[in-house]
Design an enzyme around this catalytic site. Structure first.
Site, PDB file in Angstrom:
ATOM      1  N   ASP A 210      -9.528  46.969  55.161  1.00 30.54           N
ATOM      2  CA  ASP A 210      -9.324  48.148  55.359  1.00 30.54           C
ATOM      3  C   ASP A 210      -9.404  48.783  53.747  1.00 30.54           C
ATOM      4  OD1 ASP A 210      -6.490  46.847  55.787  1.00 30.54           O
ATOM      5  OD2 ASP A 210      -6.234  48.516  54.301  1.00 30.54           O
ATOM      6  N   ASP A 212      -6.915  50.562  52.452  1.00 33.60           N
ATOM      7  CA  ASP A 212      -5.443  50.875  52.158  1.00 33.60           C
ATOM      8  C   ASP A 212      -5.553  52.524  52.101  1.00 33.60           C
ATOM      9  OD1 ASP A 212      -3.014  49.846  51.656  1.00 33.60           O
ATOM     10  OD2 ASP A 212      -3.044  50.570  49.543  1.00 33.60           O
TER      11      ASP A 212
HETATM   12  N1  LIG Z   1      -3.764  48.042  53.314  1.00 34.30           N
HETATM   13  C1  LIG Z   1      -3.028  46.959  53.524  1.00 34.30           C
HETATM   14  N2  LIG Z   1      -1.856  46.735  52.805  1.00 34.30           N
HETATM   15  C2  LIG Z   1      -1.159  45.665  53.211  1.00 34.30           C
HETATM   16  N3  LIG Z   1      -1.497  44.651  53.594  1.00 34.30           N
HETATM   17  C3  LIG Z   1      -2.373  44.691  54.522  1.00 34.30           C
HETATM   18  N4  LIG Z   1      -2.919  43.730  55.116  1.00 34.30           N
HETATM   19  C4  LIG Z   1      -4.215  44.358  55.596  1.00 34.30           C
HETATM   20  N5  LIG Z   1      -4.397  45.873  55.196  1.00 34.30           N
HETATM   21  C5  LIG Z   1      -3.264  45.811  54.391  1.00 34.30           C
END
Ligand SMILES: Nc1ncnc2[nH]cnc12
Ligand SMILES: CSC[C@H]1O[C@H](OP(=O)(O)O)[C@H](O)[C@@H]1O
Length: 289
Positions: A210, A212
């Site tokens: 992703d 974030d």
């Molecule tokens: N955006 C994110 N922040 C922290 N841990 C994660 N693991 C997968 N995506 C994450």
């Protein structure tokens, strides 16, 4: 490399691997408590391997409560010399896209609620974390992942946050714009620190799931979406692991396996014998016994 054993620590979405000859789940006890789960051992293309699901099968341990010290001690007890962390992460870079793998070479530790060292009063040690990841192991993983058809980014800075909540927009922007982090996760610290103290070669394959919370064209982080990306990636992650045995003969030039050589500062006659006994697996090479 006859004494080489590769341990894989599987993160979110990777709770077991197939194809090990003589595969058996082994319970291991350690002076630091129980590891996350039993450890799967066996042989892959002639290479002894161990596999440990970081969160346990069924994902029972939160990132804060993963027993990081027990995991590293248990893997070393079984003979592991190399540890490959396979982890889900968010991306701070447009070009590091969901589905890509990042071979992390730097870490920022923002975790606050974990035991971060095997050492303490009674036996104090200070290891270098200037170059926390084993380049040779990382190169082998990058090559194996590329052969499996993955887009791989060589190098990247992994910010470890405490969690379990994801970052706010302000935090996400700060890590990305001011701190120079490339990816974010919740687990590779203190794991990398402990692997260094235990003189193990350690590398991180961060699988981007992703963007974030910073990206204007993407919504908030969502576990369902993360699991969807991880499920799409799992065959390629397994193929990468299957490609490791033939690539592990790269020589490490960083002395990961001698990290404790000059690190212990407590005078031998002032060391706490109880703590020294607990350190037998991780530091027996330098402490004796
Ligand atoms: N955006 C994110 N922040 C922290 N841990 C994660 N693991 C997968 N995506 C994450
Ligand atoms: C399921 S999303 C958040 C979770 O995933 C990552 O775990 P791991 O590094 O073990 O793959 C992240 O660090 C969080 O623990």
């Amino acid at each position: 490399m006859s004494d080489t054993m590769l341990a894989v620590i599987g993160g979110s979405g990777l709770y077991e691997i197939e194809g090990l000859e003589g595969a058996v789940w082994q319970e291991v006890s350690t002076p630091w408590g129980a590891p996350s789960d039993a450890i799967l051992t066996g042989v892959l293309d002639g290479l002894p391997m161990a596999f440990l699901p970081r969160h346990g099968r069924g994902h029972v341990h939160s990132p804060t409560d993963v027993p990081y010290r027990a995991n590293i001690d248990a893997l070393k007890q079984l003979g592991a010399t190399h540890v490959l962390s396979v982890s889900a992460c968010g991306s701070f870079r447009e070009e590091m896209k969901p589905g890509d793998f990042v071979i992390c070479d730097q870490f920022i530790d923002r975790t606050v609620d974990r035991k971060k060292s095997f050492f303490s009063s009674g036996c104090v040690a200070h290891v270098s974390m200037a170059h926390p990841a084993c380049r040779a192991l990382g190169r082998a993983a990058a090559d194996a992942a590329r052969t499996a058809g993955v887009t791989v980014h060589d190098g990247g800075c992994y910010l470890a946050m405490e969690g379990p909540q994801f970052s706010s927009l302000a935090e996400s922007r700060m890590y990305r714009e001011h701190w120079g982090a490339d990816v974010i996760g919740m687990t590779n610290m203190p794991e990398a620190k402990l692997a260094r103290e235990a003189e193990l070669h350690y590398a991180t394959v961060a699988m981007v799931t992703d963007y974030d919370s910073w990206h204007p064209d993407h919504g908030e982080v969502d576990v369902t979406e993360i699991v969807r990306v991880l499920t799409g990636n799992s065959a390629r992650a397994r193929e990468m692991i299957a490609g490791m045995p033939s690539r592990l003969d790269h020589r490490c030039d960083q002395a990961c396996d001698r990290a404790l050589e000059y690190a212990i500062i407590t005078a031998p006659d002032r060391r706490d014998p109880v703590l020294v006994a607990k350190l037998a697996t991780v530091a027996g090479r330098v402490l004796g016994g």
